[in-house]
Design an enzyme around this catalytic site. Structure first.
Site, PDB file in Angstrom:
ATOM      1  N   LYS A 118       7.700  -5.095  11.008  1.00 24.41           N
ATOM      2  CA  LYS A 118       8.658  -4.004  11.260  1.00 24.41           C
ATOM      3  C   LYS A 118      10.095  -4.471  11.092  1.00 24.41           C
ATOM      4  O   LYS A 118      10.958  -3.684  10.715  1.00 24.41           O
ATOM      5  CB  LYS A 118       8.423  -3.390  12.639  1.00 24.41           C
ATOM      6  N   LYS A 200      -4.484   0.581   3.879  1.00 19.09           N
ATOM      7  CA  LYS A 200      -5.059   1.596   4.764  1.00 19.09           C
ATOM      8  C   LYS A 200      -4.255   2.897   4.728  1.00 19.09           C
ATOM      9  O   LYS A 200      -3.045   2.881   4.468  1.00 19.09           O
ATOM     10  CB  LYS A 200      -5.177   1.059   6.191  1.00 19.09           C
ATOM     11  N   LYS A 203       0.577   6.972   7.935  1.00 17.50           N
ATOM     12  CA  LYS A 203       1.537   8.085   7.904  1.00 17.50           C
ATOM     13  C   LYS A 203       2.791   7.734   7.112  1.00 17.50           C
ATOM     14  O   LYS A 203       3.524   8.612   6.680  1.00 17.50           O
ATOM     15  CB  LYS A 203       1.890   8.538   9.322  1.00 17.50           C
TER      16      LYS A 203
HETATM   17  P1  ATP Z   1       1.701   3.138  10.790  1.00 19.80           P
HETATM   18  O1  ATP Z   1       0.997   3.010   9.489  1.00 19.80           O
HETATM   19  O2  ATP Z   1       2.955   3.961  10.729  1.00 19.80           O
HETATM   20  O3  ATP Z   1       1.858   1.853  11.534  1.00 19.80           O
HETATM   21  P2  ATP Z   1      -0.750   4.419  11.502  1.00 19.80           P
HETATM   22  O4  ATP Z   1      -0.758   5.686  10.756  1.00 19.80           O
HETATM   23  O5  ATP Z   1      -1.479   3.246  10.953  1.00 19.80           O
HETATM   24  O6  ATP Z   1       0.747   3.993  11.750  1.00 19.80           O
HETATM   25  P3  ATP Z   1      -1.290   3.898  14.280  1.00 19.80           P
HETATM   26  O7  ATP Z   1      -0.417   4.631  15.238  1.00 19.80           O
HETATM   27  O8  ATP Z   1      -0.996   2.459  14.024  1.00 19.80           O
HETATM   28  O9  ATP Z   1      -1.325   4.741  12.928  1.00 19.80           O
HETATM   29  O10 ATP Z   1      -2.818   4.000  14.704  1.00 19.80           O
HETATM   30  C1  ATP Z   1      -3.346   4.751  15.764  1.00 19.80           C
HETATM   31  C2  ATP Z   1      -4.847   4.566  15.813  1.00 19.80           C
HETATM   32  O11 ATP Z   1      -5.462   5.048  14.623  1.00 19.80           O
HETATM   33  C3  ATP Z   1      -5.264   3.097  15.936  1.00 19.80           C
HETATM   34  O12 ATP Z   1      -6.331   3.012  16.843  1.00 19.80           O
HETATM   35  C4  ATP Z   1      -5.692   2.722  14.547  1.00 19.80           C
HETATM   36  O13 ATP Z   1      -6.681   1.740  14.544  1.00 19.80           O
HETATM   37  C5  ATP Z   1      -6.230   4.035  13.996  1.00 19.80           C
HETATM   38  N1  ATP Z   1      -5.993   4.084  12.553  1.00 19.80           N
HETATM   39  C6  ATP Z   1      -4.788   4.185  11.943  1.00 19.80           C
HETATM   40  N2  ATP Z   1      -4.917   4.217  10.598  1.00 19.80           N
HETATM   41  C7  ATP Z   1      -6.256   4.129  10.360  1.00 19.80           C
HETATM   42  C8  ATP Z   1      -7.045   4.116   9.160  1.00 19.80           C
HETATM   43  N3  ATP Z   1      -6.478   4.204   7.968  1.00 19.80           N
HETATM   44  N4  ATP Z   1      -8.383   4.020   9.267  1.00 19.80           N
HETATM   45  C9  ATP Z   1      -8.964   3.952  10.469  1.00 19.80           C
HETATM   46  N5  ATP Z   1      -8.294   3.948  11.643  1.00 19.80           N
HETATM   47  C10 ATP Z   1      -6.958   4.049  11.592  1.00 19.80           C
END
Ligand code: ATP
Ligand code: LTN
Length: 338
Positions: A118, A200, A203
């Site tokens: 970050k 992965k 958002k």
């Molecule tokens: P960022 O990418 O902005 O860091 P994010 O969209 O990855 O955020 P998080 O807030 O980090 O979302 O994740 C919240 C929950 O959703 C966590 O438990 C994470 O493991 C799950 N998660 C996030 N993205 C995925 C994905 N692509 N596949 C499966 N689980 C996910």
């Protein structure tokens, strides 16, 4: 600490309302949370304080925090069975966060990969909060004496640090905190970006990301454009290494329809990507339709949402207060007489 063998174990998790929920959050996290409500005493919150480590638009943050609650409920998190609340409504999080900052080492925080990532992404705003983020996360978890913390791989390092902080504090002052375990659900899909299937779904990449509130046409469009593979055979079969795009679409299709990879391969035998991609899109549209409709209905009912987060914060505060009082006493703060 309670020592009732029959009591349900406590489980806690949170998601930052720094964007709307997407298919990865749903299939990888919230869907599984909804399925374990009877097995555990569950706490889920919107980690709004954590989002302030990166600049947010205040109006948007307020909207997303409440919209996230509506989406939690629409995904099946029943407020009668789960404690759902906003982190900032339970002031004990910030208070214990401060105390735990004083029991977390500079070196430990410097090693956190999320801080390094970050900082690189927000080079103009590497603030103190971004650095001490894990101490607040440890407070979130330890306040509730959580046994389990369902998180994705990227948060495991923070969970390990939480355990270290809890053990350190317990060694100094006697049993105070339950030492939590990360909880990896039995079925947990890792959903990849539709645009770049080796990263992965996230958002921060809206094109490769399917949001729970996307309209059906939008979802269909994203799946039609999904990156498959450059092979010429256009055959649908599972090979995560050589055909990550197809493998990701198969995982998504399997998660939303319950079909096995074998069944999917048979279904699309000889049909090619031109048939497969829209079929996955249609299946996702149908899976998300009731969630979107329910979320929109709930989002319009502001009074109901307010009731849910009020009840949730009250229940959470009761537990949080007990832990914080114990901690204040142990470290030597004078008991508040009022
Ligand atoms: P960022 O990418 O902005 O860091 P994010 O969209 O990855 O955020 P998080 O807030 O980090 O979302 O994740 C919240 C929950 O959703 C966590 O438990 C994470 O493991 C799950 N998660 C996030 N993205 C995925 C994905 N692509 N596949 C499966 N689980 C996910
Ligand atoms: N850091 C997590 C969100 C989060 C969390 C928590 C998860 C904040 N506090 C406590 C589990 C338990 C994230 O960015 N996904």
């Amino acid at each position: 600490m309670e020592n009732n063998e029959n009591a349900k174990k406590t489980l806690l998790s949170g998601i930052q309302p720094s964007g709307d929920l997407h298919l990865g959050n749903f299939l990888g996290a919230v869907k599984n949370w909804a399925e374990i409500a009877d097995e555990f005493d569950c706490y889920y919150f919107m980690a709004d304080l954590h989002t302030l480590t990166v600049r947010q638009d205040p109006k948007e943050l307020r909207r997303r925090s409440v919209a996230q609650l509506a989406q939690y409920i629409a995904c099946g998190l029943d407020p009668e069975k789960n404690t759902l609340f906003l982190q900032s409504h339970v002031h004990e999080h910030a208070e214990l966060g401060w105390i735990l900052n004083c029991y977390t080492m500079f070196g430990e925080l410097s090693r956190m990969t999320q801080f390094k990532d970050k900082s690189a992404k927000n080079a103009d705003n590497i603030n103190g909060g971004l650095f001490t983020y894990p101490a607040l996360m440890a407070a979130d978890i330890l306040l509730y004496q959580a046994d389990f913390v369902p998180v994705g791989q990227d948060q495991k390092q923070h969970c390990e640090l939480t355990r270290d902080i809890a053990i350190r504090f317990n060694n100094l002052y006697g049993e105070t905190f339950k030492v939590p375990e990360p909880y990896i659900p039995k079925v947990g899909a890792r959903i990849m970006s539709l645009g770049a299937p080796t990263s992965k779904m996230s958002k921060s990449d809206p094109q490769g990301c399917v949001f729970l509130l996307d309209k059906p046409e939008e979802i269909a469009r994203k799946f039609k454009r999904a990156v498959t593979d450059s092979d010429t055979e256009h055959c649908v079969y599972y090979d995560a290494e050589n055909k990550p795009g197809v493998a990701n679409l198969m995982s998504i299709y399997s998660s939303v329809t319950g079909k096995t990879f074998d069944e999917i391969e048979k279904e699309f035998d000889g049909k090619g990507y031109g048939v497969f991609k829209p079929a996955v899109g249609d299946a996702v549209v149908e899976a998300l339709r009731p969630i979107r409709e329910e979320a929109e209905r709930i989002m319009a009912d502001k009074a109901y949402l307010q009731q849910v987060y009020t009840d949730g914060a009250q229940k959470a505060s009761y537990i949080a207060r007990k832990t914080l009082r114990k901690v204040y006493k142990k470290v030597g703060l004078v008991e508040k007489p009022f």
